[in-house]
Design an enzyme around this catalytic site. Sequence first.
Site, PDB file in Angstrom:
ATOM      1  N   PHE A 158       1.350  -7.843   6.620  1.00  0.00           N
ATOM      2  CA  PHE A 158       0.085  -6.889   5.965  1.00  0.00           C
ATOM      3  C   PHE A 158      -0.113  -5.623   6.809  1.00  0.00           C
ATOM      4  CE2 PHE A 158      -0.152 -11.271   4.335  1.00  0.00           C
ATOM      5  CZ  PHE A 158       0.146 -11.148   2.938  1.00  0.00           C
ATOM      6  N   LYS A 213       2.215 -11.832  -0.811  1.00  0.00           N
ATOM      7  CA  LYS A 213       2.534 -10.485  -0.295  1.00  0.00           C
ATOM      8  C   LYS A 213       2.789  -9.568  -1.605  1.00  0.00           C
ATOM      9  CE  LYS A 213       3.855  -7.125   2.048  1.00  0.00           C
ATOM     10  NZ  LYS A 213       2.897  -6.126   2.873  1.00  0.00           N
ATOM     11  N   GLY A 262      -5.157  10.832  -6.059  1.00  0.00           N
ATOM     12  CA  GLY A 262      -4.351  11.865  -5.357  1.00  0.00           C
ATOM     13  C   GLY A 262      -2.650  11.835  -6.174  1.00  0.00           C
ATOM     14  N   CYS A 269       6.841   0.599   0.903  1.00  0.00           N
ATOM     15  CA  CYS A 269       6.367  -0.846   0.373  1.00  0.00           C
ATOM     16  C   CYS A 269       5.999  -0.710  -1.084  1.00  0.00           C
ATOM     17  CB  CYS A 269       5.026  -1.351   1.258  1.00  0.00           C
ATOM     18  SG  CYS A 269       5.913  -1.653   3.118  1.00  0.00           S
ATOM     19  N   ARG A 337       9.431   7.673   3.509  1.00  0.00           N
ATOM     20  CA  ARG A 337      10.001   7.168   2.562  1.00  0.00           C
ATOM     21  C   ARG A 337       9.256   7.007   1.159  1.00  0.00           C
ATOM     22  NH1 ARG A 337      11.586   1.572   5.689  1.00  0.00           N
ATOM     23  NH2 ARG A 337       9.791   2.134   6.666  1.00  0.00           N
TER      24      ARG A 337
END
Length: 448
Positions: A158, A213, A262, A269, A337
Amino acid sequence: MHLAVIGTGYVGLVTGTCFADTGFRVTCVDIDEEKVRTLRTGTPTIYEAGLEGLLQRSVREHRLTFTTSLPDAAEMADVLFLALPTPPGADGSADLSYVLKVADDLGEYWAAQATRRYRVVVNKSTVPVGTADRVRAALEKHGLVAGEDFDVVSNPEFLREGVAVTDFMKPERVVVGTSSERAAEIMRSIYEPFVRQGNPILIMDERSSEMTKYAANSFLAMKVSFINEVANLCEYLGANVDEVRVGMGLDSRIGNKFLYPGLGFGGSCFPKDVQALKLTSDQMGYHFESLEAVLNVNKRQHDKLPGWVSDRFGADLSGHTFAVWGLAFKAKTDDIRESPAISVVKALVARGARVVAFDPEAIETTRRELGDAIEYAEGMYEALEGADALVICTEWHEFRRPDWDRMAEGLKNKIIFDGRNLYKPQKVADLGFDYLSVGRPHMIKETA
Ligand SMILES: NC(=O)c1ccc[n+]([C@@H]2O[C@H](COP(=O)([O-])OP(=O)(O)OC[C@H]3O[C@@H](n4cnc5c(N)ncnc54)[C@H](O)[C@@H]3O)[C@@H](O)[C@H]2O)c1
């Protein structure tokens, strides 16, 4: 206990370094020879606060070693953490080929040994529900016996890039998915130094751990998309999202984290994990509607800044130059990324604009992706020279208190498109700039 970390990228390098710092002997494996050579000298291959000092100390004291040889790690280690890439495949689902190949290679190596001893194989990569079963099957295929020769554990990570070392050293919780009490005990002992303040190590079954997750990342992404939609509507209604998010966030049921509007979320992720969970859901025949909305809203948000620029300068931006501050997907990392900044830059270039960009850490990573499609400035003020406007894409600290005189001198027009809401709109307007930010009043001087 000897640990190995297979895959020495953002997660693997931090994991290996932090384990070594608590005294474990750790072998980190990567297929990238150049990366391994660099890391052996104690030089980090990523930008991450606090990493360099820890890395150098553990390398110097021979607790942390780097190799390209998986067999070396397979031979020595008792517990092997897989921190391998799980990029989106052609259909958007997580590509498990890296994880399954390494599991297969480990199985082949251990099965060929004259004597066997028990190992724990830990999935630290973000992997779809059911992957622990597939890794177990890849090892069993070689004749190894689960529970005797090995156990497979799910242990999702995490950490947040930018504060990864702090997050790893003081995790809010550690999630361990295993049905083996023996493996659970080993995992507890490994993580015990990191949870001394009493934060929990949650032991659960493998599938629940894997799901935790994806559910956590998808929920956070949903918060971001939600506040972005609130911000967009604020622009229509003349409300100020800064006031709204504070008013919302003080409700403890909501909380103030991840309520910053934003350019949309990015990084390695959230986009891929939301997409992968949606696909898993589709495969089960369940239509997870909110995930689809999260992704659609995010895509639209990436287009927001280029839209503002074109509203002002036209659909064809040839002949115009734009200064871009920030390329990383967020501050304090060199990771680009799925960066919304890169989407913005690509959209401007596609419309014919010349882009001169600056980022404190992400120039090299961007150069690898975009090459000469844009120009790179030495500093934030150098990027402004002769630009038609400034476009702000990443919330780096050094952009927050700029020298307004230098900005006014450098820019051809005093226009700022701020995708990160760094300044107070009225203050910027008082300094004579046109200022567009997300979900707050657009400050535009009347033109004759
Ligand atoms: N980056 C994050 O913030 C973060 C946070 C939590 C979870 N995760 C998950 O952790 C996993 C790893 O992410 P990352 O960002 O560290 O990826 P990364 O691309 O930075 O690192 C992966 C590393 O694995 C290496 N590698 C590839 N194949 C290999 C092989 N066969 N043997 C040894 N090394 C090999 C690559 O060279 C690379 O160095 C992913 O599943 C990701 O979703 C990432």
